[in-house]
Design a protein around this motif. Structure first.
Motif, PDB file in Angstrom:
ATOM      1  N   ARG A 117       0.833  -1.214   0.000  1.00 32.98           N
ATOM      2  CA  ARG A 117       0.000   0.000   0.000  1.00 32.98           C
ATOM      3  C   ARG A 117       0.860   1.253   0.000  1.00 32.98           C
ATOM      4  O   ARG A 117       0.562   2.230  -0.699  1.00 32.98           O
ATOM      5  N   GLU A 120       2.226   1.678  -3.498  1.00 27.67           N
ATOM      6  CA  GLU A 120       1.189   2.114  -4.438  1.00 27.67           C
ATOM      7  C   GLU A 120       0.869   3.591  -4.275  1.00 27.67           C
ATOM      8  O   GLU A 120       0.539   4.271  -5.240  1.00 27.67           O
ATOM      9  N   ARG A 121       0.970   4.117  -3.045  1.00 28.17           N
ATOM     10  CA  ARG A 121       0.713   5.537  -2.836  1.00 28.17           C
ATOM     11  C   ARG A 121       1.827   6.410  -3.408  1.00 28.17           C
ATOM     12  O   ARG A 121       1.591   7.552  -3.762  1.00 28.17           O
ATOM     13  N   ARG A 135      -5.444  -3.391 -10.031  1.00 35.12           N
ATOM     14  CA  ARG A 135      -5.751  -2.890  -8.699  1.00 35.12           C
ATOM     15  C   ARG A 135      -7.215  -3.127  -8.375  1.00 35.12           C
ATOM     16  O   ARG A 135      -8.068  -3.130  -9.251  1.00 35.12           O
TER      17      ARG A 135
END
Length: 174
Positions: A117, A120-121, A135
């Motif tokens: 996570r 991905e940010r 996703r």
């Protein structure tokens, strides 16, 4: 990213103080010789696992790449395993315990999800898709939300909105 880096020296100092305090408490409980032997044994185990986890991560990455699958899951799993082994290799009882926990499969899955996570940010959607595959998107059901109203006036159209043909010439360039 730079804002968080200013706290690294303070965090390292607190970690060293915590390691020393735990070592003293454990040394008083089981004897300092036994505590020192435990620290060395855990560090030796960490060095052995560091090599094993590194090879495991590399094999997982290569297998995913050869199969044409996104390698992100194998990379993040290998990264969590390497961090766990590295924490075991660092002399200290607290870091050894945290490293050992990162090698336990349920905790490792949780940590891998957190690393994924965070990655991905920090990357674009396209890169995240290439790394981790399609996703998951959460869809909320309900009444549609009203569109925001523009606060500024619409731009005015000059010359009836016709396109003007021409060329832009910058000063100083031929």
């Amino acid at each position: 990213m730079r804002r968080g880096l200013r706290y690294v020296p303070l965090g390292l100092l607190l970690a060293v103080l915590l390691e020393l305090a735990v070592f003293v408490v454990v040394g008083r409980a089981i004897g300092f010789g036994s505590a020192l032997l435990a620290v060395f044994a855990v560090s030796l185990l960490g060095l052995v696992l560091l090599r094993r986890e590194g090879m495991r991560a590399w094999r997982g990455f290569r297998a995913a790449a050869e199969a044409g699958q996104p390698p992100g899951r194998q990379v993040t799993d290998g990264l969590v395993g390497l961090v766990g082994a590295l924490l075991l290799a660092i002399p200290g009882l607290v870091s050894g315990l945290v490293g050992l926990l990162l090698l336990v499969p349920p905790v490792r899955r949780l940590a891998r999800g957190g690393v994924q996570r965070a990655a991905e940010r920090r990357v674009s959607s396209m890169v995240a898709g290439d790394l981790f595959g399609p996703r998951r998107v959460r869809v909320r059901r309900g009444a549609p939300q009203p569109a925001p109203r523009p606060t500024a006036e619409p731009p005015t159209v000059v010359d009836g909105g016709r396109a003007i043909e021409g060329e832009i010439v910058e000063p100083g360039r031929n």
